[in-house]
Design an enzyme around this catalytic site. Structure first.
Site, PDB file in Angstrom:
ATOM      1  N   CYS A   1     -23.045  -2.654   7.128  1.00 25.24           N
ATOM      2  CA  CYS A   1     -23.931  -2.800   5.959  1.00 25.24           C
ATOM      3  C   CYS A   1     -24.023  -1.502   5.177  1.00 25.24           C
ATOM      4  O   CYS A   1     -24.089  -1.509   3.941  1.00 25.24           O
ATOM      5  CB  CYS A   1     -25.342  -3.186   6.389  1.00 25.24           C
ATOM      6  SG  CYS A   1     -25.389  -4.566   7.509  1.00 25.24           S
TER       7      CYS A   1
HETATM    8  C1  BEZ Z   1     -23.082  -4.291  11.489  1.00 21.99           C
HETATM    9  O1  BEZ Z   1     -22.775  -3.183  11.099  1.00 21.99           O
HETATM   10  O2  BEZ Z   1     -23.923  -4.964  10.917  1.00 21.99           O
HETATM   11  C2  BEZ Z   1     -22.393  -4.859  12.690  1.00 21.99           C
HETATM   12  C3  BEZ Z   1     -21.392  -4.151  13.291  1.00 21.99           C
HETATM   13  C4  BEZ Z   1     -20.758  -4.689  14.406  1.00 21.99           C
HETATM   14  C5  BEZ Z   1     -21.131  -5.944  14.882  1.00 21.99           C
HETATM   15  C6  BEZ Z   1     -22.138  -6.641  14.241  1.00 21.99           C
HETATM   16  C7  BEZ Z   1     -22.765  -6.094  13.138  1.00 21.99           C
END
Ligand code: BEZ
Length: 213
Positions: A46
């Site tokens: 994100c």
């Molecule tokens: C994330 O950055 O939102 C994320 C990274 C790895 C697995 C699930 C979410």
């Protein structure tokens, strides 16, 4: 809330955000909108997505698009995370992040998929037109960052369809040839709308140079 479908009116809401209280339809005004959700603050994927989206500010503005993110964390967290995004991604987050702690927006837009996670949103994107109609929905898994160049490409395609009665072929990029929509059949109208002419590969496949270039 049932799943939103293309052509549905994007539900209105009022929610707190990093830029104060947002009334969604009022926020959009006459603009196009991109509403997109994130699993949570301080997550790596994100952080890169929001940073890149901030860098595209001029591209969204050029197309008359307002961008707004959703995360189920609160404003205190958003404030610290935005500072982190600005620092790590070398940008300035210039759009609101909804503080959807009560999940009002996440549930309204069906952004929580319980078999993926019961607590956080998946990566949903909604493109909304000036009539507040949903024109695109996509859902990505939490572990895959979205391609925001693709979001811009779809906006370009939708705006061309609305303004020039054309559709865009596979892998189309701005500036390339486009397709006259099959519903347009009147030869006089076609001549008028496409003065550069067109190639009829098949009666249903008529290729023309991008009209606004
Ligand atoms: C994330 O950055 O939102 C994320 C990274 C790895 C697995 C699930 C979410």
């Amino acid at each position: 809330m049932a799943t939103l479908r293309l052509g549905d009116i994007a539900p209105d809401f009022e929610q707190e955000s990093s830029a104060g209280k947002i009334r969604f339809h009022e926020f959009l005004g006459d603009s196009w909108g991109v509403l997109f959700s994130h699993p949570a603050d301080f997550t790596p994927v994100c952080t890169t997505e929001l940073g890149y989206t901030a860098k595209l500010a001029d591209e969204f503005a050029k197309r008359g698009v307002k961008v707004i993110a959703v995360s189920v964390d609160g404003n205190e967290s958003h404030k610290e995370w935005i500072a982190d995004i600005n620092d790590t991604q070398k940008t300035t987050v210039n759009f609101p992040i909804l503080a959807d702690e009560d999940r009002k927006v996440s549930e309204l837009y069906d952004m929580i998929h319980p078999n993926a996670s019961t607590t956080v949103t998946v990566r949903s994107v909604f493109i909304i037109d000036p009539a507040k109609k949903v024109r695109l929905t996509i859902t990505y898994p939490a572990s895959t960052g979205r391609n925001f160049n693709e979001i811009l490409r779809v906006i370009d395609s939708l705006q061309l369809t609305d303004s020039h009665s054309v559709a865009t072929p596979v892998n189309w990029e701005d500036g390339q040839d486009v397709i006259i929509v099959p519903s347009l059949k009147d030869p006089e109208l076609i001549k008028q709308k496409f003065p550069k002419g067109y190639t009829e590969v098949r009666p249903y496949l008529r290729i023309t140079p991008q009209p606004n270039k």
